[in-house]
Design an enzyme around this catalytic site. Sequence first.
Site, short mmCIF file in Angstrom:
data_model
loop_
_atom_site.label_atom_id
_atom_site.label_comp_id
_atom_site.label_asym_id
_atom_site.label_seq_id
_atom_site.Cartn_x
_atom_site.Cartn_y
_atom_site.Cartn_z
N ASP A 214 1.01 -1.02 -0.04
CA ASP A 214 -0.05 0.06 0.04
C ASP A 214 0.80 1.09 -0.06
OD1 ASP A 214 -2.56 1.10 0.35
OD2 ASP A 214 -2.06 1.79 2.27
N GLU A 266 14.69 -14.08 1.00
CA GLU A 266 14.91 -15.21 1.83
C GLU A 266 13.97 -16.45 1.53
OE1 GLU A 266 14.73 -13.94 5.74
OE2 GLU A 266 16.01 -12.32 5.30
C1 NOJ Z 1 -4.43 2.94 -0.96
C2 NOJ Z 1 -5.30 1.97 -0.85
O1 NOJ Z 1 -5.76 1.42 -1.97
C3 NOJ Z 1 -6.75 2.95 -0.08
O2 NOJ Z 1 -7.85 1.98 -0.18
C4 NOJ Z 1 -6.47 3.47 1.11
O3 NOJ Z 1 -7.34 4.08 1.75
C5 NOJ Z 1 -5.28 4.26 1.17
N1 NOJ Z 1 -4.04 3.52 0.47
C6 NOJ Z 1 -4.69 4.35 2.65
O4 NOJ Z 1 -4.05 3.20 3.26
#
Ligand code: NOJ
Length: 531
Positions: A214, A266
Amino acid sequence: MRRSSDLQPEIADESAWWRDAVFYQVYVRSFADANGDGVGDLDGIRSRLGYLELLGVDALWLTPFFTSPMADHGYDVADPRDVDPLFGDLAAFDRLVTEARAHNLKVTIDLVPNHTSDRHAWFQAALRAGPGSVERDRFIFRDGGGFDGSVPPNNWSSQFGGPAWTRVPDGQWYLHLFAPEQPDLNWDNPEVAADLARTLRFWLDRGVDGFRIDVAHGMAKPYGLPNIDPRVELGAGVMHDNALDPRFDNDGVHEIHRMIRKVIDEYPGRMAVGEVWVADDERYARYLRPDELHLGFNFRLLEAPFDADAVRSAVEHGLGAVRSVGAPATWTLSNHDVPRHVTRYGGGDLGARRARAMALVELALPGVVYLYNGEELGLPDVELPEWALQDPIWLRSGRTLRGRDGCRVPLPWEGDTPPFGFSEAVTTWLPQPNEWAGLTAESQLEDPESMLSFYRHALELRKSQPAFEGDELEWYGAPPGCFAFRRKGGGLICALNTSGGPVPLPPGEILLASGPMDGNQLPPDTAVWLV
Ligand code: NOJ
């Protein structure tokens, strides 16, 4: 699995399974609910593995199912090494991985390293410990400006609207690039990297095949947290340019990716894909150097309108960007953060026709494809009533932006009325529209003309035909509003018509068309595969 003939020998083995895989994004809350509380869960996914195998995908990406107060539906993680009771428990996760393997499906999971939940034990300790403490140093706390410290430390805004800073009772402020319930971690603190390494190993030891990272262009912050130049109009888009916006894509992020890669290496055969919203091709490619991420989403295709020139430009950028670093391109048309592409392309029958055409384009491209759950059913966005909206964007924008709930409505599986086999509950966490009776998986499985049958056919051909080999394309001359390209290795031709009238087909035998053909003419809003 089919392998490109021109891959380098060291990557043309099974351990590089991800280089031409089709991933299926499971938005866990909305896929299938096994325990009858109206919210999807891990056992629900397990109950539908047969469907996913039949669809013909290679791997799953599960959105966050970790312990969370759900301020951002799981992207606010309170414990990254446990399962939230809403979704099951660790035993349910282990069962899912074991059974997925029996269905020939790899399992990859989300990782959220930019921020935690405000309920994470670290953040709670930081609030208690006070300014200057080692506990606060795991996050980004600062004193405010102005004579009484009441001015936020800089002018950054949150991605969800409003300032990126929230003040705590003792007067300090903390940074959150997303909701206030998602405090950003301080990646200059070595404890943060050590904890992420522990999380990676925890899930790798449980058998996951990889991660989706993310905000992979976040994490590192620039020295001194400089203001964004107030003359810069950042606009509503999320594609970032670090020269204008210092919040994202700072050079220090690459050291973090190298650390992550070392841990993943790893464990042979495991991979990571990054959510990299970076505008510049060269800066984007840096994330895909051989010691960083294996894959990075190319969001240009998703941002392109249904227009042949725009789509061709997205494809050329996508392929050009990865060429220098030897990574495969990674394509996607929809995910849980953007309106579904049936809706983006015009909605209704028109949107569905164009969505089929774009699925053929995407699946004809060299590299990796990520499908978003429900696109194989042709689901559109849902115009939800205001009382149902739950995305933090809705409240943080002062009820001016509706947010992302419209693309997150639970999937329709079977039957004539909501909840369409998604759940035993009468009420689901977001309401499903009655009109989805005609879009259930059950009704589409038997119909050879359905979107679902079309996806199954396309995926089957992509996996089995040598025409899909080769990492490069050549472009044919084509009438305005159209394009045609050929896979240089295997010879597959893909033609798209986004113009207002029919155009002659390129020579070749039709393998699959996204809609009815008109003799040897390619009708508007249609794509075709030829060999
Ligand atoms: C990107 C994610 O896809 C989204 O759904 C989220 O709100 C934000 N990052 C924050 O983590």
